[in-house]
Design a protein around this motif. Structure first.
Motif, mmCIF file in Angstrom:
data_model
loop_
_atom_site.group_PDB
_atom_site.id
_atom_site.type_symbol
_atom_site.label_atom_id
_atom_site.label_comp_id
_atom_site.label_asym_id
_atom_site.label_seq_id
_atom_site.Cartn_x
_atom_site.Cartn_y
_atom_site.Cartn_z
ATOM 1 N N MET A 242 0.840 -1.169 0.000
ATOM 2 C CA MET A 242 0.000 0.000 0.000
ATOM 3 C C MET A 242 0.894 1.244 0.000
ATOM 4 O O MET A 242 1.793 1.373 0.819
ATOM 5 C CB MET A 242 -0.876 0.007 1.259
ATOM 6 N N MET A 243 0.647 2.150 -0.918
ATOM 7 C CA MET A 243 1.457 3.358 -1.029
ATOM 8 C C MET A 243 0.854 4.471 -0.190
ATOM 9 O O MET A 243 -0.350 4.651 -0.153
ATOM 10 C CB MET A 243 1.555 3.800 -2.481
ATOM 11 N N LYS A 244 1.733 5.211 0.490
ATOM 12 C CA LYS A 244 1.287 6.344 1.275
ATOM 13 C C LYS A 244 1.113 7.550 0.369
ATOM 14 O O LYS A 244 1.856 7.727 -0.595
ATOM 15 C CB LYS A 244 2.290 6.673 2.369
ATOM 16 N N LYS A 245 0.152 8.386 0.704
ATOM 17 C CA LYS A 245 -0.076 9.607 -0.056
ATOM 18 C C LYS A 245 1.013 10.621 0.311
ATOM 19 O O LYS A 245 1.293 10.841 1.486
ATOM 20 C CB LYS A 245 -1.445 10.179 0.297
ATOM 21 N N LYS A 246 1.643 11.210 -0.706
ATOM 22 C CA LYS A 246 2.700 12.174 -0.461
ATOM 23 C C LYS A 246 2.107 13.474 0.062
ATOM 24 O O LYS A 246 1.139 13.985 -0.466
ATOM 25 C CB LYS A 246 3.472 12.441 -1.746
ATOM 26 N N ARG A 247 2.708 13.973 1.153
ATOM 27 C CA ARG A 247 2.232 15.222 1.732
ATOM 28 C C ARG A 247 2.695 16.391 0.865
ATOM 29 O O ARG A 247 3.802 16.411 0.353
ATOM 30 C CB ARG A 247 2.777 15.399 3.139
ATOM 31 N N ILE A 248 1.826 17.367 0.746
ATOM 32 C CA ILE A 248 2.131 18.549 -0.053
ATOM 33 C C ILE A 248 2.498 19.684 0.895
ATOM 34 O O ILE A 248 1.843 19.886 1.917
ATOM 35 C CB ILE A 248 0.921 18.939 -0.926
ATOM 36 N N CYS A 249 3.534 20.418 0.560
ATOM 37 C CA CYS A 249 3.973 21.542 1.389
ATOM 38 C C CYS A 249 2.880 22.606 1.411
ATOM 39 O O CYS A 249 2.493 23.134 0.367
ATOM 40 C CB CYS A 249 5.273 22.123 0.836
ATOM 41 N N ARG A 250 2.385 22.922 2.606
ATOM 42 C CA ARG A 250 1.281 23.894 2.686
ATOM 43 C C ARG A 250 1.746 25.305 2.394
ATOM 44 O O ARG A 250 0.951 26.160 2.011
ATOM 45 C CB ARG A 250 0.558 23.781 4.013
#
Length: 73
Positions: free
Chosen positions: A1-9
């Motif tokens: 299962m791949m984790k969703k990449k966090r986007i720099c806010r």
């Protein structure tokens, strides 16, 4: 299962400079013990993480935010 990449806010909001006088924003990136949340956890990019650390340290030096939030016993 791949984790969703966090986007720099900060990149999302097109922020050029992280202001050290904005305590609410800076406190969001510190833990209860007063440690700065790492970029792998918060999802900020390297450029904004460096600016964030600099802003937190400046705010701490000017006593805008505490080094530690509560003394644990």
């Amino acid at each position: 299962m791949m984790k969703k990449k966090r986007i720099c806010r900060f990149c999302e909001d097109n922020v050029n400079y992280i202001d050290f006088s904005d305590e609410r924003k800076l406190m969001r990136f510190t833990t209860e013990q007063g440690k700065i949340i790492p970029k792998r956890t918060s999802g900020t990019c390297a450029k904004h993480q460096r600016q964030l650390v600099r802003a937190i340290n400046r705010a701490r030096h000017l006593a805008l935010i505490p080094y530690i939030s509560e003394m644990t016993r």
